[in-house]
Structure formats: structure tokens, C-alpha cells
Design an enzyme around this catalytic site. Sequence first.
Site, PDB file in Angstrom:
ATOM      1  N   ARG A 235     -43.927 -12.910  -6.670  1.00 18.38           N
ATOM      2  CA  ARG A 235     -43.926 -14.243  -6.065  1.00 18.38           C
ATOM      3  C   ARG A 235     -43.962 -14.029  -4.556  1.00 18.38           C
ATOM      4  O   ARG A 235     -43.472 -13.020  -4.039  1.00 18.38           O
ATOM      5  CB  ARG A 235     -42.665 -15.017  -6.452  1.00 18.38           C
ATOM      6  CG  ARG A 235     -42.476 -15.211  -7.960  1.00 18.38           C
ATOM      7  CD  ARG A 235     -41.152 -15.912  -8.246  1.00 18.38           C
ATOM      8  NE  ARG A 235     -40.949 -16.139  -9.682  1.00 18.38           N
ATOM      9  CZ  ARG A 235     -40.270 -15.337 -10.491  1.00 18.38           C
ATOM     10  NH1 ARG A 235     -39.715 -14.225  -9.994  1.00 18.38           N
ATOM     11  NH2 ARG A 235     -40.120 -15.619 -11.771  1.00 18.38           N
ATOM     12  N   LYS A 260     -36.020 -15.326  -8.538  1.00 20.79           N
ATOM     13  CA  LYS A 260     -35.806 -16.640  -9.153  1.00 20.79           C
ATOM     14  C   LYS A 260     -34.744 -16.525 -10.237  1.00 20.79           C
ATOM     15  O   LYS A 260     -34.794 -15.637 -11.073  1.00 20.79           O
ATOM     16  CB  LYS A 260     -37.128 -17.135  -9.757  1.00 20.79           C
ATOM     17  CG  LYS A 260     -37.085 -18.595 -10.178  1.00 20.79           C
ATOM     18  CD  LYS A 260     -38.467 -19.064 -10.596  1.00 20.79           C
ATOM     19  CE  LYS A 260     -38.449 -20.519 -10.986  1.00 20.79           C
ATOM     20  NZ  LYS A 260     -39.782 -21.001 -11.399  1.00 20.79           N
ATOM     21  N   HIS A 324     -49.812 -17.776  -5.572  1.00 19.24           N
ATOM     22  CA  HIS A 324     -49.248 -17.571  -6.904  1.00 19.24           C
ATOM     23  C   HIS A 324     -50.343 -17.245  -7.930  1.00 19.24           C
ATOM     24  O   HIS A 324     -50.062 -16.644  -8.963  1.00 19.24           O
ATOM     25  CB  HIS A 324     -48.484 -18.817  -7.344  1.00 19.24           C
ATOM     26  CG  HIS A 324     -47.374 -18.526  -8.320  1.00 19.24           C
ATOM     27  ND1 HIS A 324     -46.223 -17.851  -7.970  1.00 19.24           N
ATOM     28  CD2 HIS A 324     -47.262 -18.797  -9.644  1.00 19.24           C
ATOM     29  CE1 HIS A 324     -45.436 -17.742  -9.027  1.00 19.24           C
ATOM     30  NE2 HIS A 324     -46.043 -18.294 -10.054  1.00 19.24           N
ATOM     31  N   ARG A 327     -50.475 -13.651  -8.791  1.00 18.24           N
ATOM     32  CA  ARG A 327     -49.478 -13.252  -9.795  1.00 18.24           C
ATOM     33  C   ARG A 327     -49.981 -13.587 -11.202  1.00 18.24           C
ATOM     34  O   ARG A 327     -49.880 -12.773 -12.117  1.00 18.24           O
ATOM     35  CB  ARG A 327     -48.167 -13.970  -9.490  1.00 18.24           C
ATOM     36  CG  ARG A 327     -47.040 -13.759 -10.507  1.00 18.24           C
ATOM     37  CD  ARG A 327     -45.781 -14.431  -9.963  1.00 18.24           C
ATOM     38  NE  ARG A 327     -44.795 -14.733 -10.986  1.00 18.24           N
ATOM     39  CZ  ARG A 327     -43.818 -13.923 -11.368  1.00 18.24           C
ATOM     40  NH1 ARG A 327     -43.709 -12.728 -10.827  1.00 18.24           N
ATOM     41  NH2 ARG A 327     -42.944 -14.306 -12.276  1.00 18.24           N
ATOM     42  N   HIS A 350     -39.492 -12.956 -16.063  1.00 17.20           N
ATOM     43  CA  HIS A 350     -39.347 -14.214 -16.802  1.00 17.20           C
ATOM     44  C   HIS A 350     -38.096 -14.172 -17.670  1.00 17.20           C
ATOM     45  O   HIS A 350     -37.879 -13.205 -18.404  1.00 17.20           O
ATOM     46  CB  HIS A 350     -40.568 -14.459 -17.697  1.00 17.20           C
ATOM     47  CG  HIS A 350     -41.793 -14.843 -16.945  1.00 17.20           C
ATOM     48  ND1 HIS A 350     -43.069 -14.732 -17.468  1.00 17.20           N
ATOM     49  CD2 HIS A 350     -41.957 -15.342 -15.690  1.00 17.20           C
ATOM     50  CE1 HIS A 350     -43.948 -15.149 -16.586  1.00 17.20           C
ATOM     51  NE2 HIS A 350     -43.299 -15.521 -15.504  1.00 17.20           N
ATOM     52  N   TYR A 359     -50.017 -16.720 -20.852  1.00 14.30           N
ATOM     53  CA  TYR A 359     -51.152 -15.849 -20.509  1.00 14.30           C
ATOM     54  C   TYR A 359     -52.001 -15.495 -21.724  1.00 14.30           C
ATOM     55  O   TYR A 359     -53.147 -15.075 -21.567  1.00 14.30           O
ATOM     56  CB  TYR A 359     -50.652 -14.594 -19.795  1.00 14.30           C
ATOM     57  CG  TYR A 359     -49.939 -14.942 -18.502  1.00 14.30           C
ATOM     58  CD1 TYR A 359     -50.639 -15.524 -17.449  1.00 14.30           C
ATOM     59  CD2 TYR A 359     -48.577 -14.733 -18.353  1.00 14.30           C
ATOM     60  CE1 TYR A 359     -49.995 -15.880 -16.280  1.00 14.30           C
ATOM     61  CE2 TYR A 359     -47.923 -15.079 -17.187  1.00 14.30           C
ATOM     62  CZ  TYR A 359     -48.632 -15.659 -16.161  1.00 14.30           C
ATOM     63  OH  TYR A 359     -47.993 -16.028 -14.998  1.00 14.30           O
TER      64      TYR A 359
END
Length: 379
Positions: A235, A260, A324, A327, A350, A359
Amino acid sequence: MEKPVVLFSKSHYKGKEILLVGFTHNSKLYEYLSKYDGIFWSKSLKSFYLPYSRLTTNDLFQYLRKEGYFIDYSALKSKLTSVKNIPLGKKVMLSQQIADKDEYKIESFTKWMAQKRYSENTINTYESMLRIFFRFHFPKSVNEISDSDVLRFNVDYIMANRFSYTYQNQMINAIKLFYRQQGNTTLIPENLERPKRSKKLPEVLSIEEVKSIIQNTINLKHKTLLSLLYSCGLRIGEALKLQIKEINFERRFMHIKSAKGSKDRYVPIPKQMIDLLINYLDSYKPSEFVFEGQNGGMYSAVSARQILKRSLRLSSISKQITLHTLRHSHATHLLENGTDLRFIQELLGHNNPKTTMIYTHVSTTSLDRIKNPFDDFDI
């Protein structure tokens, strides 16, 4: 004296799209805005304005936040993609006021978020959204607002202005967290329902497009930043906060701290990226952060976005791309190369595997294997 809220909105003036900067009369704010490079005052519009772009909007936002001004940018939020059969409400105008006791509660809430280690971006976003929410309900105060008032706010402000799912969901997040922290109010946070999520897939670049972007980024510092975002799937906030001491060049790993969700992780660095980083660090010699501004300290996200914009133009890529996207592209290309989803989840940091599953819908590898019966037609 309370500082006025600055209102951002889009309009057209002399055939061009502009960013309107509105506020109630305040001589100190007027003087401060006058010093901003590239801004104009229009007597006919009775407002400051400048050519609209995301970059200039973000830059002006940061300029105003430095002096503690609060910005209502809700009018710039994405519109709903479809509004058929949706009750749009009556579009209630916001008050410029918030009750004094509510001001104190918002300030206390932001301090509480800070000591709970919420990110600066989350704190600023929630604070701005709560101010919009309480301006909508003025003169009602925090303890007088009920669940039904939130429903009216959703219909007469969010839906009436056709704001996006993301904006509505963020607003619900802010209200829920605020009222949980307050406790003993007429509004019950658990009763607030989230909007139904639209199922949009992220934009992804091809490997050739990523190569073109990096090859057309001539400046070594800029090339290193974009390369790191793609090669390690970072990120932008993670890349800008990265310190030199958090890179292990021998083991080819970097330690991403307080990402995050306040989550740490180790990310492998490809050998070619290690070589590029060493070359860059030897040339620029930053003292603390890998990427620093001209006067030291962390490099700005606004400058990073400008780098990408310039490289996209030189690469003749017209897609709506953000930092982003690099990424997203990294994760998709890993999947297409046969990397297990569980590893991709760990690499990206994640918490929920469902986030990584997106994805599988973007990757073309499995779709290419499907034999279409049309290929057997004799045309």
C-alpha cells in the site's frame, strides 16, 4: 472562535471543470487561501476556485488541514452507478453549526481513536464525517439523535446526493464507533444496517503495462518507489512509512510495521528490487525513511500520485489507474503465475481470505483455459 467548515464541490466555469472552495465569511481563512498557489477568487461565483483534478484536490485538502480547518468533501464522492427505483429523498441542506457540547465530544472521540492507535487517515475521515452528520441534525445533539434519524440522514442526504456505497458504509462505520464509545444514548449502534455492497472488480494492469510505466519513469527515486509498490504489493502508506532499518538486504525481506489493522508482516523483496534499492540509497542517501521529501521527513502521497500520473501519460495508458492498482496487479500476476492464494493473503496482509479471493475473478489464466464452442464453428 470556531473555524468555519470548508466546502469542496465541482462545477464548470468558462468551459472548464473546477473545484469550488466555499465557506462562511472569515478573513483569516480568506487570507490563508489567497496564498495557495494556483487558486483564484471569482466575484461572480463569490468563491475561490481552481482547475479540478484529484491531485490538486488532495493537495489543497492537506494545505487546509495543516491549519486545522475541516473540509466537507462529500459533494465530490462518487455517485451511485444506478438510481432506478431508489428513493432519493428531499436533499436537506447542511447547517454550518454543531452544538458546543457535541464539538467537545467529537474532540474527545478523536483523542480516544488516537490512543487506540487508529491511523491518521481514519481519524481525519471519521472526524470529518461526524461533523457532516451532526451538522445535518443540528440543533439536535448527540443524545437526542435516534436510529430513525440515521435512516432520514441516509435518505435525505446520502441517497439524495447520490453518494456511493463506500461513502455510506464509511459513514456508518464512523457513527457506530462514535456511539459505541459514547454509551447510554438513544441511538443503538447495533441497530444500524450497512448498505448492500456492489460487486465491482479492481482495475488491473498487464505485465507489459507495468513494465511500460516503470521504464517511462526516468528519475531513480520515482522509479524505485513505483517498482517497490508493484514488486512487493505494498500500500502507498506502507511504502512511505518504510524505514531503512526495516529492510534486511542479506535475507531480502522487509518488515512492514503497523500496517492496516495495526498488523505487522514480513514481505520478501525480489533480487532485482534489492539491486535497485541499493543503487537508489547510495545515490540519494536518505537518513531515516526510504523515501524522504526535499527537506527530510516522510515523502508525501500527493507527490507519489503525481509521479504515477506523469508516468501514465508518458506510457500512453488512459485507464483510470491509482497507486493501489499496482498492488492489485502484483497480486493478480502472482495468482496467474501459480502462487497459492494463502501465500498471497499473507504477502498482502489481508485479515480475511475473502478479500484475497477477489483476484480469482480478475485473473485471466483460468478463463483462458475454457474452450468456447464458437471456436469450432466453420465461418
